[in-house]
Write a protein that holds these residues in place. Structure first.
Motif, PDB file in Angstrom:
ATOM      1  N   MET A  83       0.745  -1.612   0.377  1.00 55.59           N
ATOM      2  CA  MET A  83       0.196   0.085  -0.110  1.00 55.59           C
ATOM      3  C   MET A  83       1.229   1.181  -0.688  1.00 55.59           C
ATOM      4  SD  MET A  83      -3.258   1.127   0.446  1.00 55.59           S
ATOM      5  CE  MET A  83      -3.822   1.985   0.735  1.00 55.59           C
ATOM      6  N   THR A  84       1.013   2.595  -0.732  1.00 62.87           N
ATOM      7  CA  THR A  84       1.132   3.608  -1.102  1.00 62.87           C
ATOM      8  C   THR A  84       0.142   4.338  -0.671  1.00 62.87           C
ATOM      9  OG1 THR A  84       2.915   2.594  -2.519  1.00 62.87           O
ATOM     10  CG2 THR A  84       2.791   5.162  -2.414  1.00 62.87           C
ATOM     11  N   VAL A  85      -0.068   5.703   0.233  1.00 60.97           N
ATOM     12  CA  VAL A  85      -0.886   6.578   0.235  1.00 60.97           C
ATOM     13  C   VAL A  85       0.370   8.180   0.626  1.00 60.97           C
ATOM     14  CG1 VAL A  85      -1.746   4.876   1.809  1.00 60.97           C
ATOM     15  CG2 VAL A  85      -0.391   6.522   2.663  1.00 60.97           C
ATOM     16  N   TRP A  86      -0.172   8.665  -0.470  1.00 62.64           N
ATOM     17  CA  TRP A  86       0.019  10.018  -0.261  1.00 62.64           C
ATOM     18  C   TRP A  86      -0.130  11.518   0.630  1.00 62.64           C
ATOM     19  CZ3 TRP A  86      -0.145   6.916  -3.561  1.00 62.64           C
ATOM     20  CH2 TRP A  86       0.476   6.506  -5.156  1.00 62.64           C
ATOM     21  N   LEU A  87       0.468  11.584   1.537  1.00 61.86           N
ATOM     22  CA  LEU A  87       0.517  12.164   2.628  1.00 61.86           C
ATOM     23  C   LEU A  87      -0.064  13.855   2.236  1.00 61.86           C
ATOM     24  CD1 LEU A  87       0.581  12.803   5.720  1.00 61.86           C
ATOM     25  CD2 LEU A  87       3.025  13.588   4.992  1.00 61.86           C
ATOM     26  N   HIS A  88      -0.018  14.754   1.490  1.00 58.41           N
ATOM     27  CA  HIS A  88      -0.422  15.629   1.251  1.00 58.41           C
ATOM     28  C   HIS A  88      -2.196  15.954   0.314  1.00 58.41           C
ATOM     29  CE1 HIS A  88       2.914  17.226   3.481  1.00 58.41           C
ATOM     30  NE2 HIS A  88       4.081  16.549   3.251  1.00 58.41           N
ATOM     31  N   GLU A  89      -2.669  14.987   0.287  1.00 50.97           N
ATOM     32  CA  GLU A  89      -3.301  14.707  -1.158  1.00 50.97           C
ATOM     33  C   GLU A  89      -4.522  13.438  -0.009  1.00 50.97           C
ATOM     34  OE1 GLU A  89      -3.030  13.461  -4.979  1.00 50.97           O
ATOM     35  OE2 GLU A  89      -1.072  14.200  -5.013  1.00 50.97           O
ATOM     36  N   GLN A  90      -5.412  12.759  -0.557  1.00 47.90           N
ATOM     37  CA  GLN A  90      -6.387  12.047  -0.277  1.00 47.90           C
ATOM     38  C   GLN A  90      -5.884  11.042  -1.224  1.00 47.90           C
ATOM     39  OE1 GLN A  90      -9.319  11.753   1.679  1.00 47.90           O
ATOM     40  NE2 GLN A  90      -9.730   9.712   2.008  1.00 47.90           N
ATOM     41  N   ARG A  91      -4.733  10.674  -1.411  1.00 51.69           N
ATOM     42  CA  ARG A  91      -4.786   8.862  -2.244  1.00 51.69           C
ATOM     43  C   ARG A  91      -3.947   8.508  -2.107  1.00 51.69           C
ATOM     44  NH1 ARG A  91      -0.205  11.225  -7.055  1.00 51.69           N
ATOM     45  NH2 ARG A  91      -0.703   9.290  -8.712  1.00 51.69           N
ATOM     46  N   GLY A  92      -4.159   7.126  -2.937  1.00 50.08           N
ATOM     47  CA  GLY A  92      -3.572   5.654  -2.134  1.00 50.08           C
ATOM     48  C   GLY A  92      -3.609   4.509  -3.741  1.00 50.08           C
ATOM     49  N   SER A  93      -3.033   3.397  -3.493  1.00 52.99           N
ATOM     50  CA  SER A  93      -2.957   2.729  -4.318  1.00 52.99           C
ATOM     51  C   SER A  93      -2.209   1.081  -3.644  1.00 52.99           C
ATOM     52  CB  SER A  93      -1.569   3.153  -5.737  1.00 52.99           C
ATOM     53  OG  SER A  93      -1.062   1.634  -6.165  1.00 52.99           O
ATOM     54  N   MET A  94      -3.046   0.222  -3.602  1.00 51.40           N
ATOM     55  CA  MET A  94      -2.371  -1.029  -3.469  1.00 51.40           C
ATOM     56  C   MET A  94      -1.963  -2.011  -4.404  1.00 51.40           C
ATOM     57  SD  MET A  94      -4.913  -3.960  -1.166  1.00 51.40           S
ATOM     58  CE  MET A  94      -6.020  -2.240  -1.273  1.00 51.40           C
ATOM     59  N   LEU A  95      -0.808  -2.514  -4.365  1.00 50.20           N
ATOM     60  CA  LEU A  95      -0.167  -3.827  -5.296  1.00 50.20           C
ATOM     61  C   LEU A  95       0.295  -4.682  -5.222  1.00 50.20           C
ATOM     62  CD1 LEU A  95       0.425  -4.224  -8.532  1.00 50.20           C
ATOM     63  CD2 LEU A  95       3.011  -2.630  -7.524  1.00 50.20           C
ATOM     64  N   PRO A  96       0.319  -6.008  -5.112  1.00 49.60           N
ATOM     65  CA  PRO A  96      -1.113  -6.766  -6.381  1.00 49.60           C
ATOM     66  C   PRO A  96      -2.417  -6.270  -5.378  1.00 49.60           C
ATOM     67  CG  PRO A  96       0.210  -8.202  -4.972  1.00 49.60           C
ATOM     68  CD  PRO A  96       0.698  -7.233  -4.278  1.00 49.60           C
ATOM     69  N   TYR A  97      -3.496  -7.056  -6.041  1.00 48.02           N
ATOM     70  CA  TYR A  97      -4.976  -5.956  -6.202  1.00 48.02           C
ATOM     71  C   TYR A  97      -5.672  -7.030  -7.223  1.00 48.02           C
ATOM     72  CZ  TYR A  97      -9.197  -4.919  -4.514  1.00 48.02           C
ATOM     73  OH  TYR A  97     -10.600  -5.140  -3.850  1.00 48.02           O
ATOM     74  N   GLY A  98      -6.288  -8.521  -6.640  1.00 50.26           N
ATOM     75  CA  GLY A  98      -7.319  -9.582  -7.507  1.00 50.26           C
ATOM     76  C   GLY A  98      -5.916 -10.262  -8.490  1.00 50.26           C
ATOM     77  N   ALA A  99      -5.313  -9.864  -8.629  1.00 52.04           N
ATOM     78  CA  ALA A  99      -3.895 -10.279  -9.518  1.00 52.04           C
ATOM     79  C   ALA A  99      -2.370  -9.704  -9.323  1.00 52.04           C
ATOM     80  CB  ALA A  99      -4.911 -10.265 -10.811  1.00 52.04           C
ATOM     81  N   PRO A 100      -1.058 -10.317  -9.662  1.00 54.67           N
ATOM     82  CA  PRO A 100      -0.689 -10.327  -9.504  1.00 54.67           C
ATOM     83  C   PRO A 100      -0.152  -8.983 -10.674  1.00 54.67           C
ATOM     84  CG  PRO A 100      -0.374 -12.533 -10.313  1.00 54.67           C
ATOM     85  CD  PRO A 100      -1.567 -11.775 -10.258  1.00 54.67           C
ATOM     86  N   ASP A 101      -0.374  -8.310 -11.292  1.00 49.52           N
ATOM     87  CA  ASP A 101      -0.425  -7.470 -12.261  1.00 49.52           C
ATOM     88  C   ASP A 101      -1.160  -6.525 -12.242  1.00 49.52           C
ATOM     89  OD1 ASP A 101      -2.242  -8.888 -13.734  1.00 49.52           O
ATOM     90  OD2 ASP A 101      -0.940  -8.069 -16.038  1.00 49.52           O
ATOM     91  N   GLN A 102      -2.039  -6.275 -11.182  1.00 45.48           N
ATOM     92  CA  GLN A 102      -3.228  -5.409 -10.754  1.00 45.48           C
ATOM     93  C   GLN A 102      -2.986  -4.476  -9.570  1.00 45.48           C
ATOM     94  OE1 GLN A 102      -6.596  -7.464 -12.774  1.00 45.48           O
ATOM     95  NE2 GLN A 102      -6.508  -7.843 -10.880  1.00 45.48           N
ATOM     96  N   ARG A 103      -2.944  -3.545  -9.053  1.00 46.99           N
ATOM     97  CA  ARG A 103      -3.336  -2.347  -9.015  1.00 46.99           C
ATOM     98  C   ARG A 103      -4.315  -1.262  -8.662  1.00 46.99           C
ATOM     99  NH1 ARG A 103       0.907   1.237 -11.323  1.00 46.99           N
ATOM    100  NH2 ARG A 103      -0.606   3.051 -12.697  1.00 46.99           N
ATOM    101  N   THR A 104      -4.720  -0.911  -7.334  1.00 46.95           N
ATOM    102  CA  THR A 104      -5.951  -0.020  -7.232  1.00 46.95           C
ATOM    103  C   THR A 104      -5.520   1.566  -7.382  1.00 46.95           C
ATOM    104  OG1 THR A 104      -5.587   0.374  -5.020  1.00 46.95           O
ATOM    105  CG2 THR A 104      -7.107  -1.737  -5.610  1.00 46.95           C
ATOM    106  N   MET A 105      -5.939   2.336  -7.447  1.00 42.80           N
ATOM    107  CA  MET A 105      -5.723   4.251  -7.842  1.00 42.80           C
ATOM    108  C   MET A 105      -6.825   4.266  -7.181  1.00 42.80           C
ATOM    109  SD  MET A 105      -2.956   3.662  -9.153  1.00 42.80           S
ATOM    110  CE  MET A 105      -2.528   6.002  -8.328  1.00 42.80           C
ATOM    111  N   TYR A 106      -6.833   4.618  -5.594  1.00 40.45           N
ATOM    112  CA  TYR A 106      -7.847   5.232  -4.975  1.00 40.45           C
ATOM    113  C   TYR A 106      -7.502   7.333  -5.085  1.00 40.45           C
ATOM    114  CZ  TYR A 106      -9.807   8.036  -1.068  1.00 40.45           C
ATOM    115  OH  TYR A 106     -10.703   8.762  -0.137  1.00 40.45           O
ATOM    116  N   THR A 107      -8.774   7.841  -5.168  1.00 46.13           N
ATOM    117  CA  THR A 107      -8.919   9.074  -4.698  1.00 46.13           C
ATOM    118  C   THR A 107     -10.348   9.129  -4.368  1.00 46.13           C
ATOM    119  OG1 THR A 107      -9.386   9.924  -6.863  1.00 46.13           O
ATOM    120  CG2 THR A 107      -6.714  10.006  -6.011  1.00 46.13           C
TER     121      THR A 107
END
Length: 191
Positions: free
Chosen positions: A1-25
């Motif tokens: 999981m990667t999150v940004w401190l100064h903006e509400q944003r995040g990503s999780m890798l892997p998600y559902g499959a090894p070559d997939q990630r989430t992109m959240y805002t």
């Protein structure tokens, strides 16, 4: 999981499959291939929870959205409490297993996607976060108590690596037989 401190944003890798990630805002959740191609997405994702209760089934985008805003909240605390529009006050101390914890109540503005607008953060004598209480508004507003432990220090910043969220009873105590979410964090770094 990667999150940004100064903006509400995040990503999780892997998600559902090894070559997939989430992109959240707050206004978009997507499942993408690592090359950025979109597998599925939902705009205004919070709206998709209208009418949901604690037992309403979630699809992959519901889970990704919840994980995105929840983990962003957890991993940016305590900095989040000093954010624009966040109002914080100390409330009555809380007694837990012979300890007295200080409680900060935070009111979040509508511009921040999180569990609920009002949340309580419990700190021990060493100022370590020990508990986090909120209502899970996207699932009918049930009360939750998240217990935190196993703190680590990374670049001088302490954070809990073990989080267990339980349904909270009318006495404000976690119902330990009703574990809702278990999260273990490892390999933390700031950049």
């Amino acid at each position: 999981m990667t999150v940004w401190l100064h903006e509400q944003r995040g990503s999780m890798l892997p998600y559902g499959a090894p070559d997939q990630r989430t992109m959240y805002t707050p206004d978009r959740i997507a499942i993408e291939k690592v090359d950025g191609s979109v597998v599925s997405e939902r705009l205004a994702p919070r709206d998709s929870f209208a009418g949901h209760q604690m037992d309403t089934p979630w699809d992959a985008l519901h889970r990704a959205y919840f994980s995105g805003y929840a983990r962003w909240t957890y991993l940016t605390t305590p900095f989040l409490l000093a954010g624009d529009g966040v109002h914080v006050e100390e409330t009555e101390p809380w007694k837990e297993d012979g300890e007295t914890w200080r409680v900060l109540r935070a009111w979040f503005p509508g511009s921040i996607e999180t569990h609920s607008r009002v949340q309580d953060f419990f700190f021990d004598d060493s100022l370590m976060l020990r508990r986090h209480d909120y209502q899970v508004n996207i699932a009918g507003g049930f009360p939750a108590a998240q217990l935190t432990s196993e703190h680590v220090s990374v670049d001088g910043i302490s954070l809990p690596t073990k989080r267990r969220a339980y349904t909270r009873g009318p006495d404000r105590r976690p119902i330990l037989d009703l574990l809702m979410v278990a999260m273990d964090i490892s390999d933390v770094k700031f950049s």
